[in-house]
Write an enzyme that holds these catalytic residues in place. Structure first.
Site, PDB file in Angstrom:
ATOM      1  N   GLY A 152       0.714  -1.332   0.083  1.00 54.14           N
ATOM      2  CA  GLY A 152      -0.012  -0.068   0.138  1.00 54.14           C
ATOM      3  C   GLY A 152       0.833   1.028   0.029  1.00 54.14           C
ATOM      4  N   ASN A 153       0.062   2.271  -0.223  1.00 50.52           N
ATOM      5  CA  ASN A 153       0.950   3.774  -0.137  1.00 50.52           C
ATOM      6  C   ASN A 153       1.667   3.834   1.220  1.00 50.52           C
ATOM      7  OD1 ASN A 153       0.425   4.950  -2.853  1.00 50.52           O
ATOM      8  ND2 ASN A 153      -1.504   4.628  -2.274  1.00 50.52           N
ATOM      9  N   ASN A 176       1.826   1.634   4.061  1.00 47.95           N
ATOM     10  CA  ASN A 176       2.633   0.159   4.763  1.00 47.95           C
ATOM     11  C   ASN A 176       2.545  -1.059   3.791  1.00 47.95           C
ATOM     12  OD1 ASN A 176       2.933   0.978   7.338  1.00 47.95           O
ATOM     13  ND2 ASN A 176       0.682   0.952   7.711  1.00 47.95           N
ATOM     14  N   ILE A 177       3.281  -1.970   3.795  1.00 45.91           N
ATOM     15  CA  ILE A 177       3.598  -2.967   3.192  1.00 45.91           C
ATOM     16  C   ILE A 177       3.121  -4.089   4.285  1.00 45.91           C
ATOM     17  CG2 ILE A 177       4.902  -4.877   2.231  1.00 45.91           C
ATOM     18  CD1 ILE A 177       6.610  -2.861   1.275  1.00 45.91           C
ATOM     19  N   GLY A 190      -7.265  -0.279  -9.070  1.00 39.54           N
ATOM     20  CA  GLY A 190      -6.027  -0.837  -8.022  1.00 39.54           C
ATOM     21  C   GLY A 190      -6.293  -2.102  -7.860  1.00 39.54           C
ATOM     22  N   ALA A 191      -5.078  -3.014  -7.570  1.00 39.09           N
ATOM     23  CA  ALA A 191      -5.057  -4.336  -7.382  1.00 39.09           C
ATOM     24  C   ALA A 191      -5.217  -4.574  -5.876  1.00 39.09           C
ATOM     25  CB  ALA A 191      -3.412  -4.874  -7.479  1.00 39.09           C
ATOM     26  N   ASP A 192      -5.407  -3.717  -5.029  1.00 44.24           N
ATOM     27  CA  ASP A 192      -5.885  -3.954  -3.775  1.00 44.24           C
ATOM     28  C   ASP A 192      -7.195  -3.776  -3.814  1.00 44.24           C
ATOM     29  OD1 ASP A 192      -5.618  -1.001  -4.388  1.00 44.24           O
ATOM     30  OD2 ASP A 192      -5.479  -0.484  -2.364  1.00 44.24           O
ATOM     31  N   THR A 233      -5.052   4.629   3.127  1.00 43.26           N
ATOM     32  CA  THR A 233      -4.472   6.071   2.840  1.00 43.26           C
ATOM     33  C   THR A 233      -5.611   6.834   1.983  1.00 43.26           C
ATOM     34  OG1 THR A 233      -2.368   5.022   2.652  1.00 43.26           O
ATOM     35  CG2 THR A 233      -2.559   7.422   1.628  1.00 43.26           C
TER      36      THR A 233
END
Length: 259
Positions: free
Chosen positions: A8-9, A11-12, A107-109, A132
């Site tokens: 993510g923008n 956190n991973i 977006g993939a998420d 985010t």
């Protein structure tokens, strides 16, 4: 075992999956300047800290909205885990149809969350991710992702408040006891939290009104989603592991085997 990674923008987020069980999870900040060796060492150490060996990781799936980290991250997976990662993108088997003019814009998420919500909770379903950005996506009864709304996330709005003004302080984001604020901190908390609740209720209402899906289920995820979901009756389910569940489901659909 499967290592699921959501880039993510901010956190991973990672989870180790054995079958249908999430046996470990951890997160690190998203920093584009990390090398493949830095990513590899961090991920290896985090996996081993949870009681597993890097050899236990047989497969890796990644969903990312930050292209700048992908070269180093995928190189790290190949170098330190000896695995070629599966990347969620065009051509990935998901089980839902992206029914918008340009599916590549989604977006993939958001696709991953939609897959999890539709598979687990059924359709029609509205998926809200408090990240985010705060995103709202509608999946129909027959599994088509037909609409998406994007707004600034709660933390993004908070950062704008204290970075864009001279006298407003950085505060903890929590729901105050009353919207009738008496001081600066609770005034900001009231605006941020009650404002997000109001936005959620209005957008969900408009989605239902314009789509005509009166029996739609609403599923929320994301760090601050629990606080919002507990404060409104328009959200039926809060699932903090929704994205990880979606990654597991997509891996199984695409690879044709259990994690």
């Amino acid at each position: 075992m499967l290592l699921a990674i959501d880039v993510g923008n901010t956190n991973i987020t990672c989870a180790v999956v054995s079958g249908e069980e999430f046996v470990a999870n951890f997160r690190l900040t998203t920093k584009q300047q990390r090398t493949s060796d830095e990513f590899g060492i961090i991920l290896r150490d985090l996996v081993e800290e949870r009681g597993f060996q890097k050899e236990d990781i047989e497969s890796v799936i990644i969903a990312s909205v930050v292209p700048g980290v992908m070269y180093s991250l995928t190189s790290a997976i190949r170098k330190y885990f000896n695995v070629h990662p599966m990347i969620v993108g065009e051509g990935t088997t998901t089980g839902i149809r992206i029914d918008i003019p340009n599916p590549k814009e989604m977006g993939a998420d958001r696709v991953v969350d939609a897959v999890a919500a539709y598979t687990i909770y059924g359709g029609p379903v509205i998926v809200i991710d408090y990240g985010t950005a705060t995103t709202y996506d509608l999946v129909t009864e027959d599994g088509r992702l037909v609409a998406g709304i994007t707004s600034p996330g709660i933390r993004l709005c908070a950062n704008a408040l204290w970075n864009g003004t001279a006298k407003l302080p950085e505060i903890e984001i929590e729901k105050p006891a009353s919207i009738l604020a008496k001081d600066t901190t609770t005034s900001m908390q009231a605006g941020l939290v009650f404002g997000s609740i109001g936005q959620t209720e209005y957008i969900v209402k408009k989605i239902i009104e314009e789509s005509g899906d009166l029996d739609v289920r609403v599923v929320a995820t994301g760090g601050l989603g629990k606080m919002i979901s507990e404060s409104t009756d328009v959200i039926h389910e809060y699932d903090p592991m929704l994205t990880m569940k979606g990654l597991r489901l997509i891996y199984e659909k695409t690879a044709g085997k259990k994690a």
